[in-house]
Design an enzyme around this catalytic site. Structure first.
Site, short mmCIF file in Angstrom:
data_model
loop_
_atom_site.label_atom_id
_atom_site.label_comp_id
_atom_site.label_asym_id
_atom_site.label_seq_id
_atom_site.Cartn_x
_atom_site.Cartn_y
_atom_site.Cartn_z
N GLY A 181 -0.32 4.58 -4.93
CA GLY A 181 1.22 4.57 -4.94
C GLY A 181 1.72 3.54 -5.31
CB SER A 182 1.82 -0.35 -4.77
OG SER A 182 2.00 -0.31 -3.21
CG ASP A 194 -5.97 4.50 -4.59
OD1 ASP A 194 -6.23 5.47 -3.71
OD2 ASP A 194 -4.98 3.74 -4.28
CB CYS A 208 -0.95 -0.03 1.23
SG CYS A 208 -2.01 1.56 1.22
#
Length: 355
Positions: free
Chosen positions: A277-278, A272, A110
């Protein structure tokens, strides 16, 4: 009846580019539960999963599972809630570990949560930081060790950069059937497996009005790719399978490099709010392989609500096609509140509900 019996559950909440992150410190003296068993963060997560430990479903009835439901679901949470249980690190090389959770279970990575945890660690005094300058926070997560560099000025946190585990491309032009027609997607692992495709391939655009269609298509793609060899991770089933589907559109380049807008849909249709981020790391690996992003350039990555991450390749840190590329993602995290949640034994809704 719920197996959670704490008098109260304390959390500290942040948002990273609009995506929530609820922190529960299970190493604290007043923790509502002991840490889940295991010698590593990956083992702790595995022990919270159902038979087989393949990440497809949490193990029902565990106290930690009841705690996740309490914090993630309404009326204390909502369908977009995300958070993490702070646990001990794998060894002395990290400051702490975290088991990430969302409304449907426990994730392996995450990025937005890592950014929030870096800010929390410094803001709370858990990790010392200068008034002006940077502080590094090393965090063990189920997919490996990541680092959050917290940027400070005038005694305030101004931003956070996280260095992810290596990202690698695992599939190109993988076919998937949807109700909007067949599409080809690209796959990359960056702590979790992400499938990427341009939204226009489905006749869609990345905007709020199209979210129902984007979510539906993402779910169909995820289902179509179940068990595909390109979604498998060499470390085994715990890191395998499509976690998120990123639908993006190209925007005019900035002077620093390419610019895209995306929506990433993960778990069972969770959107999201951040640029992910990932998922940004996964996009960086794909762009690098395309020759669209070089060292020294950066991706401006926008979310469906207009918030921004910037991502880049770490100079000299390419580790090869098998091991992957080292990437960094920068964003901002802000504390939104501290909570003291309770579970009334006479409350018939117990740990809550989901809509």
């Amino acid at each position: 009846m719920s197996t959670v019996r704490p008098t109260e559950v304390r959390t500290t909440d942040y948002h990273t580019a609009g995506e929530p992150f609820r922190i529960t410190d299970l190493t604290a003296a007043d923790a509502p539960l002991p840490c889940p068993p295991g010698d590593t963060v990956a083992e702790r997560r595995a022990n919270l999963l159902g038979p087989g430990g393949d990440g497809t479903a949490p193990r029902p009835g565990l106290p930690h599972e009841e705690l996740r439901l309490l914090l993630a679901r309404e009326p204390r949470g909502h369908s977009g809630m995300y958070g993490g249980f702070v646990v001990p690190p794998d060894d002395d090389g990290a400051h702490f570990g975290v088991v990430f959770w969302h409304k449907d279970g426990y994730s392996t990575a995450c990025g937005h949560g890592t950014l929030a945890l870096g800010a929390w660690a410094v803001d709370s005094g858990r990790v010392a930081a200068p008034d002006d300058g940077d502080a590094q926070v090393r965090i063990d997560v189920p997919s490996g060790r990541v680092t959050a560099t917290v940027h400070r000025a005038g005694g305030r946190t101004t931003g956070v950069t996280f260095r992810n585990v290596p990202a690698r491309v695992t599939g190109r032009g993988v076919k998937a059937d949807t109700s909007l027609g067949p599409v080809e997607v690209d796959l990359a692992h960056a702590g979790a497996c992400y499938a990427s495709l341009p939204a226009r391939a489905l006749g869609l655009t990345v905007d709020r009005a199209r979210l129902p269609g984007l979510v539906r298509a993402a779910g169909e793609i995820r289902a179509a790719l179940a068990g595909h060899p390109a979604t498998l991770h060499p470390a085994g089933p715990l890191l395998s399978g499509v976690y998120g589907v990123t639908l993006y559109e190209e925007l005019p380049d900035t002077p620093a490099g390419p610019r895209q807008r995306n929506v990433t849909v993960f778990a069972d249709g969770q959107i999201d709010r951040s640029p992910c981020g990932s998922g940004t790391s996964a996009r960086l690996a794909l762009l690098a392989e395309d020759g669209a992003l070089e060292e020294g350039r950066e991706l401006t990555h926008e979310s469906v609500i207009g918030t921004v991450f910037t991502g880049r390749l770490v100079p000299g840190a390419a580790t090869g096609q098998v091991a992957g590329l080292v990437t960094e993602v920068t964003g901002s995290s802000h504390r939104t509140g501290e909570h003291r949640f309770t579970l009334d034994p006479d409350d018939t809704l117990g740990t809550g509900f989901g809509l």
